[in-house]
Motif scaffolding. Structure first.
Motif, mmCIF file in Angstrom:
data_model
loop_
_atom_site.group_PDB
_atom_site.id
_atom_site.type_symbol
_atom_site.label_atom_id
_atom_site.label_comp_id
_atom_site.label_asym_id
_atom_site.label_seq_id
_atom_site.Cartn_x
_atom_site.Cartn_y
_atom_site.Cartn_z
ATOM 1 N N THR A 277 35.732 41.044 51.022
ATOM 2 C CA THR A 277 36.314 41.592 49.787
ATOM 3 C C THR A 277 36.217 40.571 48.655
ATOM 4 O O THR A 277 35.884 40.917 47.518
ATOM 5 C CB THR A 277 37.781 42.004 50.032
ATOM 6 O OG1 THR A 277 37.786 43.070 50.994
ATOM 7 C CG2 THR A 277 38.460 42.478 48.756
ATOM 8 N N THR A 278 36.469 39.317 48.979
ATOM 9 C CA THR A 278 36.344 38.247 47.980
ATOM 10 C C THR A 278 34.935 38.234 47.398
ATOM 11 O O THR A 278 34.755 38.168 46.175
ATOM 12 C CB THR A 278 36.657 36.881 48.638
ATOM 13 O OG1 THR A 278 37.962 36.938 49.204
ATOM 14 C CG2 THR A 278 36.587 35.751 47.633
ATOM 15 N N ARG B 187 34.208 41.399 45.201
ATOM 16 C CA ARG B 187 34.901 41.321 43.907
ATOM 17 C C ARG B 187 34.233 40.313 42.960
ATOM 18 O O ARG B 187 34.184 40.528 41.756
ATOM 19 C CB ARG B 187 36.380 40.994 44.110
ATOM 20 C CG ARG B 187 37.148 42.171 44.766
ATOM 21 C CD ARG B 187 38.619 41.847 44.967
ATOM 22 N NE ARG B 187 39.275 41.531 43.719
ATOM 23 C CZ ARG B 187 39.749 42.430 42.859
ATOM 24 N NH1 ARG B 187 39.655 43.713 43.138
ATOM 25 N NH2 ARG B 187 40.338 42.045 41.746
ATOM 26 N N ALA C 155 31.236 42.030 41.592
ATOM 27 C CA ALA C 155 31.623 43.085 40.648
ATOM 28 C C ALA C 155 32.190 42.494 39.350
ATOM 29 O O ALA C 155 32.566 43.239 38.448
ATOM 30 C CB ALA C 155 32.635 44.024 41.296
ATOM 31 N N LEU D 100 34.990 40.916 39.025
ATOM 32 C CA LEU D 100 36.448 41.035 38.976
ATOM 33 C C LEU D 100 37.128 39.719 39.323
ATOM 34 O O LEU D 100 38.342 39.609 39.322
ATOM 35 C CB LEU D 100 36.911 42.130 39.947
ATOM 36 C CG LEU D 100 36.363 43.511 39.606
ATOM 37 C CD1 LEU D 100 36.624 44.480 40.746
ATOM 38 C CD2 LEU D 100 36.989 44.018 38.311
ATOM 39 N N ASN D 101 36.288 38.754 39.654
ATOM 40 C CA ASN D 101 36.751 37.463 40.103
ATOM 41 C C ASN D 101 35.631 36.486 39.780
ATOM 42 O O ASN D 101 34.484 36.919 39.665
ATOM 43 C CB ASN D 101 36.959 37.542 41.620
ATOM 44 C CG ASN D 101 38.164 36.750 42.052
ATOM 45 O OD1 ASN D 101 38.486 35.742 41.436
ATOM 46 N ND2 ASN D 101 38.813 37.203 43.100
ATOM 47 N N PHE E 137 31.385 50.031 41.550
ATOM 48 C CA PHE E 137 32.257 49.298 42.471
ATOM 49 C C PHE E 137 33.320 50.219 43.076
ATOM 50 O O PHE E 137 33.975 50.974 42.368
ATOM 51 C CB PHE E 137 32.936 48.150 41.705
ATOM 52 C CG PHE E 137 34.101 47.526 42.420
ATOM 53 C CD1 PHE E 137 33.900 46.678 43.497
ATOM 54 C CD2 PHE E 137 35.407 47.783 42.009
ATOM 55 C CE1 PHE E 137 34.978 46.096 44.165
ATOM 56 C CE2 PHE E 137 36.495 47.210 42.670
ATOM 57 C CZ PHE E 137 36.268 46.350 43.744
ATOM 58 N N GLY F 198 36.530 49.507 45.542
ATOM 59 C CA GLY F 198 37.301 48.494 46.253
ATOM 60 C C GLY F 198 38.292 49.108 47.220
ATOM 61 O O GLY F 198 38.178 50.279 47.584
ATOM 62 N N ASP G 118 33.382 48.510 49.155
ATOM 63 C CA ASP G 118 34.196 47.797 50.136
ATOM 64 C C ASP G 118 34.791 48.821 51.102
ATOM 65 O O ASP G 118 35.704 49.562 50.748
ATOM 66 C CB ASP G 118 35.293 47.015 49.400
ATOM 67 C CG ASP G 118 35.858 45.877 50.234
ATOM 68 O OD1 ASP G 118 35.434 45.714 51.395
ATOM 69 O OD2 ASP G 118 36.737 45.156 49.716
#
Ligand SMILES: Nc1ncnc2c1ncn2[C@@H]1O[C@H](COP(=O)(O)OP(=O)(O)OP(=O)(O)O)[C@@H](O)[C@H]1O
Ligand SMILES: [Mg+2]
Length: 233
Positions: A43-44, A47, A50, A52-53, A78, A80, A155
């Motif tokens: 997930t990390t 993201r 995407a 987002l991070n 995306f 999630g 995800d």
């Protein structure tokens, strides 16, 4: 140009490195299964791709662009752990909004087409919170696919789906690939993931332990992929 290029990406949460010097590429048109045990960093990673991070160290590009910038964002679809749906809007309104954001010509016709494809036409006026989890997951996927993004970052898209819905989603993802999309999809459904995938990216405690083509052995014995992590469980 690579669809995704990740160079020595490290992501810390406090002192814990959820991703450790992860380097890999995703060729355009690939259908890549992102595998790894709970907490491996899937997930990390999704993201980060995407936008987002952001990486603590290293860099990622999506079709040569920074995913945190508008240019990179445009190519990304995306999905999630949350559905990304608006609970105040009906299913139909959710899709219409997504179609308008993607500036699709004839948005209303596209919405009807996608409601039919995910078999939600008869409940199109209901709101997502009135749906079962599997119905919501199908709607969430339609929301992502309707704009025809070049890179799909999903995800666990197969979570909560029964066997018929799984087959439907598999078909939709295969169509998106045939239309030229690139897909990165995390999943714990190993055999389903291996059937769909042309490539596999395996994470173990934040490190890339395999990135390459999905081999015949992975198809016939999906769980054997975890031997690459060096554990027997
Ligand atoms: N926002 C956060 N703050 C602190 N730690 C985090 C955060 N997000 C993730 N982590 C940690 O990073 C590690 C990787 O988490 P991540 O959610 O990426 O794993 P995952 O591979 O998606 O797992 P799962 O299969 O359970 O979904 C975990 O140890 C998690 O506790
Ligand atoms: Mg996860």
């Amino acid at each position: 140009m690579m669809a995704v290029d990740a160079r020595r990406v490290t992501r810390y949460f406090g002192v814990y490195a959820a991703l450790r010097q992860a380097s890999f590429q995703i060729p355009p048109g690939a259908c890549m299964a992102l595998l790894g045990r709970n907490g491996a960093g899937k997930t990390t990673l999704i993201r980060l791709l995407a936008g987002l991070n952001v990486p603590s160290e290293g860099a990622v590009t999506v079709f040569g662009a920074d995913p945190t910038h508008a240019e990179g964002r445009r190519s990304i679809g995306f999905l999630g752990h949350g559905s990304g749906l608006y609970d105040e809007l009906s299913a139909e309104e959710n899709l219409l909004l997504a179609a308008r954001v993607a500036r699709l010509p004839d948005a209303a016709a596209k919405v009807r087409e996608w409601l039919r494809r995910v078999q939600l036409e008869r409940v199109a006026h209901n709101r997502p919170h009135e749906y079962s989890r599997g119905m919501r997951q199908r709607l969430a996927l339609a929301r992502v696919l309707i704009g025809g993004p070049r890179l799909l970052l999903l995800d666990e898209p197969l979570t909560a789906l029964d066997d018929r819905a799984t087959a439907m989603v598999r078909g939709l993802l295969q169509e998106a690939i045939a239309d030229g999309a690139t897909l990165l999809m995390s999943t714990h459904h190993l055999s389903e993931g291996m059937q769909l995938a042309s490539h596999v990216l395996l994470l173990d405690r934040g490190a890339v332990v395999y990135c390459g083509e999905r081999t015949h052995a992975m198809l016939t014995d999906p769980a054997s992929v975890y031997a690459l992590c060096g554990d027997k469980a």
